[in-house]
Design an enzyme around this catalytic site. Structure first.
Site, PDB file in Angstrom:
ATOM      1  N   GLY A  29       0.782  -1.228   0.000  1.00  0.00           N
ATOM      2  CA  GLY A  29       0.000   0.000   0.000  1.00  0.00           C
ATOM      3  C   GLY A  29       0.815   1.280   0.000  1.00  0.00           C
ATOM      4  O   GLY A  29       0.297   2.327   0.409  1.00  0.00           O
ATOM      5  N   ASN A  31       1.765   3.149  -2.553  1.00  0.00           N
ATOM      6  CA  ASN A  31       1.097   4.126  -3.413  1.00  0.00           C
ATOM      7  C   ASN A  31      -0.196   4.608  -2.781  1.00  0.00           C
ATOM      8  O   ASN A  31      -0.545   5.789  -2.867  1.00  0.00           O
ATOM      9  CB  ASN A  31       0.814   3.523  -4.798  1.00  0.00           C
ATOM     10  CG  ASN A  31       1.894   3.853  -5.805  1.00  0.00           C
ATOM     11  OD1 ASN A  31       2.269   5.001  -5.979  1.00  0.00           O
ATOM     12  ND2 ASN A  31       2.408   2.829  -6.473  1.00  0.00           N
ATOM     13  N   LEU A 102      -3.943  -6.846  -8.180  1.00  0.00           N
ATOM     14  CA  LEU A 102      -3.447  -7.854  -9.116  1.00  0.00           C
ATOM     15  C   LEU A 102      -4.536  -8.643  -9.830  1.00  0.00           C
ATOM     16  O   LEU A 102      -4.229  -9.530 -10.626  1.00  0.00           O
ATOM     17  CB  LEU A 102      -2.500  -8.814  -8.388  1.00  0.00           C
ATOM     18  CG  LEU A 102      -1.278  -8.152  -7.752  1.00  0.00           C
ATOM     19  CD1 LEU A 102      -0.377  -9.199  -7.109  1.00  0.00           C
ATOM     20  CD2 LEU A 102      -0.502  -7.328  -8.770  1.00  0.00           C
ATOM     21  N   ASN A 119      -5.294   2.876 -13.561  1.00  0.00           N
ATOM     22  CA  ASN A 119      -4.238   2.012 -13.033  1.00  0.00           C
ATOM     23  C   ASN A 119      -2.888   2.651 -13.306  1.00  0.00           C
ATOM     24  O   ASN A 119      -2.738   3.474 -14.212  1.00  0.00           O
ATOM     25  CB  ASN A 119      -4.304   0.639 -13.723  1.00  0.00           C
ATOM     26  CG  ASN A 119      -3.256  -0.327 -13.206  1.00  0.00           C
ATOM     27  OD1 ASN A 119      -3.110  -0.485 -11.995  1.00  0.00           O
ATOM     28  ND2 ASN A 119      -2.529  -0.974 -14.094  1.00  0.00           N
ATOM     29  N   HIS A 121       1.162   1.446 -14.006  1.00  0.00           N
ATOM     30  CA  HIS A 121       2.002   0.295 -14.339  1.00  0.00           C
ATOM     31  C   HIS A 121       3.468   0.724 -14.327  1.00  0.00           C
ATOM     32  O   HIS A 121       3.808   1.800 -14.840  1.00  0.00           O
ATOM     33  CB  HIS A 121       1.630  -0.242 -15.726  1.00  0.00           C
ATOM     34  CG  HIS A 121       2.336  -1.509 -16.076  1.00  0.00           C
ATOM     35  ND1 HIS A 121       2.003  -2.727 -15.514  1.00  0.00           N
ATOM     36  CD2 HIS A 121       3.372  -1.756 -16.929  1.00  0.00           C
ATOM     37  CE1 HIS A 121       2.807  -3.659 -16.015  1.00  0.00           C
ATOM     38  NE2 HIS A 121       3.645  -3.096 -16.864  1.00  0.00           N
ATOM     39  N   ASP A 162      -3.512  -4.132 -18.544  1.00  0.00           N
ATOM     40  CA  ASP A 162      -2.564  -3.090 -18.980  1.00  0.00           C
ATOM     41  C   ASP A 162      -2.825  -2.629 -20.410  1.00  0.00           C
ATOM     42  O   ASP A 162      -1.893  -2.421 -21.186  1.00  0.00           O
ATOM     43  CB  ASP A 162      -1.122  -3.612 -18.868  1.00  0.00           C
ATOM     44  CG  ASP A 162      -0.789  -4.084 -17.472  1.00  0.00           C
ATOM     45  OD1 ASP A 162      -1.262  -3.465 -16.505  1.00  0.00           O
ATOM     46  OD2 ASP A 162      -0.050  -5.076 -17.340  1.00  0.00           O
TER      47      ASP A 162
END
Length: 206
Positions: A29, A31, A102, A119, A121, A162
């Protein structure tokens, strides 16, 4: 399904005027913490829910420390039920931020939150994306392929891993003596700086 009910100390503004954000995360966690810090005193948005698919994940400790409600999701309901849409609606969630989550996002959530799920990446998509490409495995692949640059990609979420429209990419060099760990540290710095700002910019447009 397990839900923790905490009195969020972050929700200090009129909820009718404030965007309610849910953070989906699977790991420590880090981020999520940066995003929480960014919106701590914001009248624009509040972190209204932490969603996690792993009991004991560090992000749940952050939720408890920050007194933010948390929701632990199970595969059966997430992928073959309503994907906890009922719980998101209960919390009046307007916007979903993936921060190291995930699992693929089910279609029902994509339909109910069009262009409202994003999201981050740890590579420059479309390279080094897709199922299984997360965390250290991304940095190992970048170094193995002798890339000169890597970076982060912030993108909208669609039905593929993605794959959604790119919102922002930020580059950094891959150094000759980089290890996956040293590269990860540089990528984390880009994430912590850019992700909260992009979230704020997108929320302003809602």
């Amino acid at each position: 399904m397990e839900e923790r009910q905490n009195d969020s100390k972050l929700t200090t503004h009129d909820s009718r005027l404030t965007t309610h954000i849910a953070i989906f995360a699977s790991g420590t966690g880090t981020n999520a913490q940066k995003i929480i810090d960014h919106f701590r005193n914001s009248s624009l948005a509040t972190i209204a829910l932490i969603v996690c698919n792993k009991k004991g994940a560090g992000v749940l400790d952050i939720a408890e420390k920050e007194k933010i409600p948390s929701l632990i999701v199970e595969k059966e309901k997430f992928f073959r039920g309503d994907a906890y849409l009922d719980k998101l609606k209960e919390k009046k969630i307007d916007f979903i931020v993936l921060a190291g989550f995930l699992w693929k996002i089910p279609e029902i959530l994509l339909e109910n939150y069009p262009k409202r799920i994003i999201n981050i990446h740890p590579a420059l998509l479309p390279k080094y994306g897709g199922k299984g490409m997360y965390g250290q495995s991304v940095h190992e692949a970048v170094i193995r392929e002798k890339e000169k640059d890597t970076g982060i990609t912030i993108h909208y979420v669609d039905e593929h891993y993605d794959n959604g429209d790119i919102i922002l990419q930020v580059k950094c060099p891959v150094l000759d003596d980089d290890t996956p760990g040293s590269l990860a540290n540089r990528i984390h710095a880009l994430e912590y700086t850019n992700y909260p700002i992009i979230i704020e910019e997108l929320v302003k447009k809602l």
